[in-house]
Structures are given as C-alpha cells and as structure tokens.
Design a protein around this motif. Structure first.
Motif, PDB file in Angstrom:
ATOM      1  N   GLU A  73     -16.192  71.449 -21.028  1.00  0.00           N
ATOM      2  CA  GLU A  73     -14.798  71.825 -20.749  1.00  0.00           C
ATOM      3  C   GLU A  73     -14.037  72.067 -22.055  1.00  0.00           C
ATOM      4  OE1 GLU A  73     -11.190  72.786 -19.222  1.00  0.00           O
ATOM      5  OE2 GLU A  73     -13.155  72.764 -18.237  1.00  0.00           O
ATOM      6  N   ARG A  89      -5.069  71.963 -18.555  1.00  0.00           N
ATOM      7  CA  ARG A  89      -6.471  71.595 -18.741  1.00  0.00           C
ATOM      8  C   ARG A  89      -6.659  70.662 -19.933  1.00  0.00           C
ATOM      9  NH1 ARG A  89      -9.154  77.420 -18.881  1.00  0.00           N
ATOM     10  NH2 ARG A  89     -10.959  76.206 -19.590  1.00  0.00           N
ATOM     11  N   LEU A 141      -8.324  66.917 -20.066  1.00  0.00           N
ATOM     12  CA  LEU A 141      -9.412  66.645 -21.006  1.00  0.00           C
ATOM     13  C   LEU A 141      -9.133  65.391 -21.837  1.00  0.00           C
ATOM     14  CD1 LEU A 141     -12.063  67.778 -22.428  1.00  0.00           C
ATOM     15  CD2 LEU A 141     -10.485  68.785 -24.083  1.00  0.00           C
TER      16      LEU A 141
END
Length: 385
Positions: A280, A370, A374
C-alpha cells in the motif's frame, strides 16, 4: 484500523493524576407504608366508557411528512429575484453533480424554496455516501449571485500519529526479521523523504523540543526514583535516533523499494501484515511520487485578522518518535496532551470547492485518506513487534 495502542488521542493522557472528590450514590431503599390509609380515586369496575370517533379516519398529522429545512429561511415572493436565485442554484448543482458523478433529485414539482431545500438535502445525502472525506455543503454568495460550496476534510484533529523507530532497529539486528526491517525501512524512508513526516532528531521539530525538555527535567531531578531509567531511555533514544535517521534519509531505501517487495517471502501472519502495508505504501509512492502530507493543512475554524488562537499544526501530531513504551513516552504523551489540549483549534487536510460555473480544480483527499490509514496500521504493527 482503530486500536487503542495504534494512535493516541489528544487529551487522553493519564500520567498526571488529578485528585477527585469522592462521591457516593445513595442506595435505593424500599418504599415505606404511610401511617394513614391512603385516600384517592379508585378504579371503576366497569371501566371507562368507550368512545368512537364520529368519522372512521386516522389522525392525518401522524402521516404527515415534512420537507428538510434550510439553515437560513427567507420568505421570498415569486419574483424575478426568486427565479434568478433558483436558476443560480440549479446551474451550480448541475456543475457539482457532474464533478462528483451523482444524479440530482427531480424537484420540479415543488415550489420555491421547498425545491431547493429538498435538492440540498438529497445532494448532501449522496455526497456523504460517495465522497469519503465529505464534510459540508452550503449555499454561499451575495445578492447578485449564489452558488454551492463543498468542503472535504480528513478528521484527524484529536489523534497523535507518532511512529516508533526503535522496533525497526531491533528487527534489523535479528537475522530472521532482517528482511521485514528492510521492507519497513523503505516504507519509513518514503514517509520521511517524500511525505515530509519529521523525525524527533530533526532540528526545530516539535518532538525534538519535547525530548530536550524531558532531558532537562530529568537532569534537574537527579535524585528521583526513576532517574536512572529515564537516563537509559534517553540515551537509547539518542543513539538509535541518530542511526535510524541516517538510514531513513538514504535514497537507496527508495530505489530498492520495489525489489524488496518483489523478493519478500511471507512465512507468518505478521509477515503478511507487513507485506500488505508495504504494498500500500509503494502504491502511494508510485501514484503520488512528490506529494507532501501538509499540502492542504487547514485550520478547522475560520478566523479574522484580530483573532488570537493557538492552532495545533499537523507537524505537532505527525512525527517519528523513539518508542511508544516506557517512562519517556509516558512523560512525552502527558506533556503533549497538556500543551495541545489548551490550543483553540487544529489543522487538518481540507479542500473547498466552489461550483460557480468557473473551472473546478480536480483536487481530492484520496492521498491523505489512504495515508492516515497507512499510518494507523504502521503504528499498530510496530507496537506489536
């Protein structure tokens, strides 16, 4: 992911104990009988007389549905100005719908202002479902022209994203976890070099000042019971911090990022978690190779030139730290909570879009949304190491 040990809520520190007044809740006793026999109305054995309505219909009020209301109501007659306001609104709504890819509700059968009320309510409902960071939608403008303005915001104001690096250093020293540590080095190097997350060893960084202040407190209280433990942790934070800061700043960790992911072998569930996190991070790196996490940092409130408020900046709440266990970290969190808890506002990533028929910049908070997921996962996994 939301874990108690993952991130730290501002104002949740419990290091400094505050004395509280004891309060007792009286127990509930039974109801005592009165001396005299109670007098009052007794139930009629026959019951109440049954009554039937003259007309066999349901109460119409209970079946009434009310339209949503605007925050600011204004009684406006069906004039030329009213028609222009409606035209402005629907032009703006058309532009907004095209930008976000939603289908506006048909409100043509309603009169002004009910048509605008219903359209605004339905549009906000759709945006909350479709836009992850949608915050608000309102009608702005003056007498001559009005338009819709949307706000998107990442709600991180009360969370501390402090990433420990001592666990990575310890993983590097073990042969069986060295590949995991190298994968994490690439992730953290991206966060440090590209995303712009500060290290507590950086000069003038917020946590650098916090660690220096703690060191001064410990030196002043040399005879304290925990002084020796404080000195050991401060010494470890210093030399591990220097070593890891050099590694995070090395460009090779970014150059080897893809290779390390491709050659990594998952043997345990922990390996799979780290691998998923690294992929990711690499996806963010390739999609946003030059994006800094502070690009849209905006205070939650709007202030005038004369307002004097301390604002919690994103630099205060996002940083690499030494470790998230021990005396130093407990003192650090207590100090940060005490200071930032007094501030009047906080920065968050936020963007505002005006739909006034001019070109709308294609901005969004996909990267930030995102990224903070994370960071949440990274801190959680490092705390389990």
């Amino acid at each position: 992911m939301n874990y108690v040990t993952t991130t730290y809520q501002i104002g949740s520190g419990n290091i400094a104990q505050i004395a509280q007044t004891e309060t007792t809740v009286p127990s509930v006793g039974r109801v005592r009988n009165m001396d005299a026999t109670p007098k009052g109305c007794f139930r009629n054995q026959k019951g109440q007389t049954k009554a039937t309505p003259a007309v066999n219909v349901a109460n119409p009020f209970l079946k009434t549905r009310f339209l949503p209301r605007l925050e600011k109501e204004e009684t406006v007659q069906a004039t030329t100005r009213t028609a222009k306001l409606a035209r402005d609104f629907y032009k703006s709504l058309s532009q907004l719908s095209q930008h976000y890819g939603i289908i506006p509700m048909d409100t043509s059968q309603f009169a002004y202002p009910d048509n605008i009320r219903l359209s605004l309510w339905d549009t906000m409902k759709q945006l909350r479902k479709k836009v992850p960071c949608f915050e608000d939608l309102k009608i702005v403008g003056g007498e001559k022209k009005q338009y819709l303005q949307a706000e998107e915001r990442c709600n991180i104001a009360h969370t501390l994203y402090y990433i420990p690096i001592v666990p990575i250093y310890l993983l590097l020293r073990k042969k069986e976890t060295k590949n995991v540590a190298k994968l994490l080095l690439s992730v953290c190097s991206y966060l440090y070099r590209i995303v712009g997350i500060s290290h507590y060893g950086d000069e003038y960084s917020y946590l650098s000042w916090q660690y220096e202040m703690i060191a001064e407190w410990v030196a002043y209280d040399e005879d304290g019971e925990s002084t020796e433990g404080y000195f050991k942790e401060l010494d470890r934070a210093s030399w591990v911090g220097d070593a890891m800061q050099k590694k995070l700043g090395h460009i090779k960790n970014l150059e080897y990022f893809e290779k390390r992911i491709g050659s990594f072998k998952c043997k345990t569930q922990s390996d799979r978690d780290y691998f998923r996190l690294a992929t990711e991070a690499y996806a963010l790196f390739t999609q946003y190779p030059d994006t800094n996490c502070y690009r849209y940092a905006t205070p939650c409130e709007v202030y005038g030139e004369d307002d004097d408020f301390d604002v919690v900046t994103m630099h205060n709440v996002i940083s690499f730290c030494a470790e998230t266990r021990g005396l130093i970290f407990d003192t650090l969190i207590s100090s940060v909570n005490n200071e930032l808890g007094e501030y009047g506002d906080a920065e968050e990533p936020a963007i505002t879009k005006r739909f006034d028929c001019s070109a709308v910049e294609n901005r969004n908070l996909d990267f930030e949304n995102r990224l903070f997921t994370l960071l949440d996962d990274l801190v959680y996994l490092l705390n389990q190491s």
